[in-house]
Design a protein around this motif. Structure first.
Motif, PDB file in Angstrom:
ATOM      1  N   LYS A  67       0.770  -1.144  -0.249  1.00  0.00           N
ATOM      2  CA  LYS A  67      -0.015   0.132   0.179  1.00  0.00           C
ATOM      3  C   LYS A  67       0.210   1.133   0.005  1.00  0.00           C
ATOM      4  O   LYS A  67       0.954   2.655  -0.714  1.00  0.00           O
ATOM      5  CB  LYS A  67      -0.810   0.095   1.229  1.00  0.00           C
ATOM      6  CG  LYS A  67      -2.489  -1.063   1.064  1.00  0.00           C
ATOM      7  CD  LYS A  67      -2.809  -1.099   2.228  1.00  0.00           C
ATOM      8  CE  LYS A  67      -4.144  -2.152   2.312  1.00  0.00           C
ATOM      9  NZ  LYS A  67      -5.106  -1.682   3.536  1.00  0.00           N
ATOM     10  N   ILE A  68       1.928   1.312   1.248  1.00  0.00           N
ATOM     11  CA  ILE A  68       2.225   1.978   1.062  1.00  0.00           C
ATOM     12  C   ILE A  68       3.705   2.493  -0.361  1.00  0.00           C
ATOM     13  O   ILE A  68       3.882   3.501  -0.826  1.00  0.00           O
ATOM     14  CB  ILE A  68       4.146   1.999   1.523  1.00  0.00           C
ATOM     15  CG1 ILE A  68       3.323   2.212   3.639  1.00  0.00           C
ATOM     16  CG2 ILE A  68       4.933   3.166   2.039  1.00  0.00           C
ATOM     17  CD1 ILE A  68       3.724   2.418   4.472  1.00  0.00           C
ATOM     18  N   GLU A  69       3.753   1.482  -0.809  1.00  0.00           N
ATOM     19  CA  GLU A  69       4.857   1.951  -2.563  1.00  0.00           C
ATOM     20  C   GLU A  69       3.819   1.466  -3.522  1.00  0.00           C
ATOM     21  O   GLU A  69       4.175   2.854  -4.206  1.00  0.00           O
ATOM     22  CB  GLU A  69       4.920  -0.490  -2.226  1.00  0.00           C
ATOM     23  CG  GLU A  69       6.256   0.092  -1.836  1.00  0.00           C
ATOM     24  CD  GLU A  69       7.119  -1.634  -2.092  1.00  0.00           C
ATOM     25  OE1 GLU A  69       5.599  -2.335  -2.953  1.00  0.00           O
ATOM     26  OE2 GLU A  69       7.365  -2.072  -1.529  1.00  0.00           O
ATOM     27  N   HIS A  70       2.800   1.597  -3.377  1.00  0.00           N
ATOM     28  CA  HIS A  70       0.983   2.208  -4.604  1.00  0.00           C
ATOM     29  C   HIS A  70       0.936   3.714  -3.980  1.00  0.00           C
ATOM     30  O   HIS A  70       1.326   4.272  -4.669  1.00  0.00           O
ATOM     31  CB  HIS A  70       0.407   1.585  -4.095  1.00  0.00           C
ATOM     32  CG  HIS A  70      -1.029   1.405  -5.301  1.00  0.00           C
ATOM     33  ND1 HIS A  70      -0.878   1.016  -6.438  1.00  0.00           N
ATOM     34  CD2 HIS A  70      -2.473   1.983  -4.673  1.00  0.00           C
ATOM     35  CE1 HIS A  70      -2.254   1.686  -7.290  1.00  0.00           C
ATOM     36  NE2 HIS A  70      -2.943   2.325  -5.994  1.00  0.00           N
ATOM     37  N   SER A  71       0.859   3.792  -2.759  1.00  0.00           N
ATOM     38  CA  SER A  71       0.606   5.387  -2.499  1.00  0.00           C
ATOM     39  C   SER A  71       1.871   6.168  -2.772  1.00  0.00           C
ATOM     40  O   SER A  71       2.004   7.088  -3.720  1.00  0.00           O
ATOM     41  CB  SER A  71       0.924   5.723  -0.854  1.00  0.00           C
ATOM     42  OG  SER A  71       0.655   6.987  -0.730  1.00  0.00           O
ATOM     43  N   ALA A  76       4.196  10.311  -6.470  1.00  0.00           N
ATOM     44  CA  ALA A  76       5.109  10.724  -7.550  1.00  0.00           C
ATOM     45  C   ALA A  76       4.658  11.043  -8.912  1.00  0.00           C
ATOM     46  O   ALA A  76       5.078  11.687  -9.550  1.00  0.00           O
ATOM     47  CB  ALA A  76       6.081   9.759  -7.108  1.00  0.00           C
ATOM     48  N   GLN A  77       3.536   9.891  -9.911  1.00  0.00           N
ATOM     49  CA  GLN A  77       2.641   9.885 -10.577  1.00  0.00           C
ATOM     50  C   GLN A  77       2.073  11.330 -10.789  1.00  0.00           C
ATOM     51  O   GLN A  77       2.410  12.408 -12.121  1.00  0.00           O
ATOM     52  CB  GLN A  77       1.927   8.996 -11.061  1.00  0.00           C
ATOM     53  CG  GLN A  77       2.743   7.508 -11.809  1.00  0.00           C
ATOM     54  CD  GLN A  77       3.205   7.648 -12.918  1.00  0.00           C
ATOM     55  OE1 GLN A  77       4.871   8.131 -13.228  1.00  0.00           O
ATOM     56  NE2 GLN A  77       2.528   7.137 -14.301  1.00  0.00           N
ATOM     57  N   ARG A  78       1.952  11.919  -9.381  1.00  0.00           N
ATOM     58  CA  ARG A  78       1.142  12.844  -9.333  1.00  0.00           C
ATOM     59  C   ARG A  78       1.919  14.360  -9.380  1.00  0.00           C
ATOM     60  O   ARG A  78       1.583  15.199 -10.444  1.00  0.00           O
ATOM     61  CB  ARG A  78       0.341  12.940  -8.188  1.00  0.00           C
ATOM     62  CG  ARG A  78      -0.592  14.349  -8.226  1.00  0.00           C
ATOM     63  CD  ARG A  78      -1.653  14.021  -6.647  1.00  0.00           C
ATOM     64  NE  ARG A  78      -2.301  14.992  -6.643  1.00  0.00           N
ATOM     65  CZ  ARG A  78      -2.484  16.243  -5.794  1.00  0.00           C
ATOM     66  NH1 ARG A  78      -0.548  16.105  -5.163  1.00  0.00           N
ATOM     67  NH2 ARG A  78      -2.659  17.062  -5.279  1.00  0.00           N
ATOM     68  N   LEU A  79       2.830  14.160  -8.626  1.00  0.00           N
ATOM     69  CA  LEU A  79       3.980  14.947  -9.086  1.00  0.00           C
ATOM     70  C   LEU A  79       4.515  15.578 -10.098  1.00  0.00           C
ATOM     71  O   LEU A  79       4.504  16.595 -11.022  1.00  0.00           O
ATOM     72  CB  LEU A  79       4.937  14.732  -8.056  1.00  0.00           C
ATOM     73  CG  LEU A  79       4.606  14.849  -6.498  1.00  0.00           C
ATOM     74  CD1 LEU A  79       5.795  14.597  -5.536  1.00  0.00           C
ATOM     75  CD2 LEU A  79       3.998  16.439  -6.411  1.00  0.00           C
ATOM     76  N   ARG A  80       4.880  14.242 -10.843  1.00  0.00           N
ATOM     77  CA  ARG A  80       4.885  14.522 -12.509  1.00  0.00           C
ATOM     78  C   ARG A  80       4.359  14.617 -13.161  1.00  0.00           C
ATOM     79  O   ARG A  80       4.648  15.741 -14.022  1.00  0.00           O
ATOM     80  CB  ARG A  80       5.499  12.853 -12.899  1.00  0.00           C
ATOM     81  CG  ARG A  80       7.212  12.331 -12.424  1.00  0.00           C
ATOM     82  CD  ARG A  80       7.891  11.444 -12.882  1.00  0.00           C
ATOM     83  NE  ARG A  80       6.655  10.143 -13.127  1.00  0.00           N
ATOM     84  CZ  ARG A  80       7.203   9.065 -12.116  1.00  0.00           C
ATOM     85  NH1 ARG A  80       8.027   9.270 -10.812  1.00  0.00           N
ATOM     86  NH2 ARG A  80       5.829   8.475 -12.052  1.00  0.00           N
ATOM     87  N   TYR A  81       3.455  14.504 -13.493  1.00  0.00           N
ATOM     88  CA  TYR A  81       2.028  15.500 -14.110  1.00  0.00           C
ATOM     89  C   TYR A  81       2.167  16.898 -13.514  1.00  0.00           C
ATOM     90  O   TYR A  81       1.285  17.682 -14.311  1.00  0.00           O
ATOM     91  CB  TYR A  81       0.487  14.676 -13.659  1.00  0.00           C
ATOM     92  CG  TYR A  81      -0.785  15.565 -14.494  1.00  0.00           C
ATOM     93  CD1 TYR A  81      -0.576  14.785 -15.663  1.00  0.00           C
ATOM     94  CD2 TYR A  81      -1.370  15.534 -13.303  1.00  0.00           C
ATOM     95  CE1 TYR A  81      -1.819  15.929 -15.614  1.00  0.00           C
ATOM     96  CE2 TYR A  81      -2.612  16.632 -13.791  1.00  0.00           C
ATOM     97  CZ  TYR A  81      -3.331  16.509 -14.860  1.00  0.00           C
ATOM     98  OH  TYR A  81      -4.059  17.524 -15.633  1.00  0.00           O
ATOM     99  N   LEU A  82       1.610  17.197 -12.110  1.00  0.00           N
ATOM    100  CA  LEU A  82       1.456  18.528 -12.313  1.00  0.00           C
ATOM    101  C   LEU A  82       2.683  19.308 -11.956  1.00  0.00           C
ATOM    102  O   LEU A  82       2.686  20.366 -13.286  1.00  0.00           O
ATOM    103  CB  LEU A  82       1.821  18.341 -10.318  1.00  0.00           C
ATOM    104  CG  LEU A  82       0.488  18.442  -9.882  1.00  0.00           C
ATOM    105  CD1 LEU A  82       0.585  17.976  -8.007  1.00  0.00           C
ATOM    106  CD2 LEU A  82      -1.446  18.733 -10.345  1.00  0.00           C
ATOM    107  N   HIS A  83       3.499  18.577 -12.620  1.00  0.00           N
ATOM    108  CA  HIS A  83       5.467  19.492 -12.803  1.00  0.00           C
ATOM    109  C   HIS A  83       4.658  19.681 -14.452  1.00  0.00           C
ATOM    110  O   HIS A  83       5.082  20.381 -15.052  1.00  0.00           O
ATOM    111  CB  HIS A  83       6.579  18.640 -13.095  1.00  0.00           C
ATOM    112  CG  HIS A  83       6.538  18.692 -10.822  1.00  0.00           C
ATOM    113  ND1 HIS A  83       7.421  17.578 -10.357  1.00  0.00           N
ATOM    114  CD2 HIS A  83       6.568  19.365 -10.174  1.00  0.00           C
ATOM    115  CE1 HIS A  83       8.167  17.971  -9.389  1.00  0.00           C
ATOM    116  NE2 HIS A  83       6.860  19.526  -9.145  1.00  0.00           N
TER     117      HIS A  83
END
Length: 237
Positions: A67-71, A76-83
């Protein structure tokens, strides 16, 4: 009773005692075996319970780690998308600024644009006197259109000609230049009351900021959907 009979009796008693002892020993052995089996079963069950508890603990740890790895992966995906979105928005804004910077290069249309900005500022202020601040390179153009702008304003507002002066001491920052850092202004002007209490920022930078802020939700939506259709908006009044 002779000696033979005595010996016989003794042998009978020894045999009886031995038989009793063997039977008692067998009973003890059976009880011991039963108790041993019960104890062994208890030990086995206790170990099974311990193993199951340890397995459950390790399974929970694995699930928690996943769960931690998935979160972490999602974050990380969300941050890359936002960036990526922020970078694209910055490039869109940079492109808009470069395009707006060319407006002041067209003297005729830019002069009419400055005239319209003065009229708009006066209509908003509705004051008998005003002060205009512009870029140093635009001073001549502003001075050439200020009279006509005041006349048009007076006609539209049905008032006497306002007293409008141009600040020739304090100018707005100059246009952006490659390699030069600091405050810049793409063009336009600022109209204020004489006492400076009311300020109307009619620069291209301010207008771009207003439009960009108004259209930002729509821009983000288009970026998500991939819709290339042009944005529709009304210029700020």
């Amino acid at each position: 009773m002779n000696e033979a009979e005595v010996n016989k009796k003794i042998q009978q008693m020894v045999h009886f005692i031995r038989q009793e002892a063997e039977e008692k020993a067998n009973e003890i052995a059976i009880v011991a075996e039963e108790e041993f089996n019960i104890y062994k079963l208890q030990l086995v069950e206790a170990e099974k319970t311990k193993i199951c508890a340890e397995y459950d603990r390790k399974e929970r740890l694995v699930v928690q780690r996943k769960k931690i790895e998935h979160s972490t992966h999602l974050n990380a995906q969300r941050l890359r998308y936002l960036h990526a979105v922020e970078d694209l928005l910055r490039r869109i804004r940079d492109a808009a600024e470069r395009q707006l910077a060319t407006i002041s290069n067209q003297q005729g249309p830019y002069a009419k644009f400055l005239e319209a900005l003065i009229i708009q500022g006066l209509l908003r202020l509705k004051e008998p006197a005003a002060l205009i601040r512009c870029r140093k390179e635009d001073l001549h153009l502003v001075e050439t259109v200020i009279e006509s702008a005041c006349e048009i304003y007076a006609s539209k507002a049905n008032v006497a000609l306002p007293k409008v002066a141009v600040d020739d001491k304090l100018f707005l920052p100059g246009p952006p230049q490659q390699g030069v850092h600091g405050s810049t202004c793409l063009g336009g002007l600022v109209v204020t009351t004489r006492d400076g209490r009311i300020v109307l920022n009619n620069t291209l930078d301010a207008r771009l900021q207003i439009v960009f802020k108004q259209q930002l939700p729509e821009v983000r939506k288009r970026l998500l959907s991939g819709d290339p259709a042009p944005l529709s908006h009304s210029p700020p009044q």
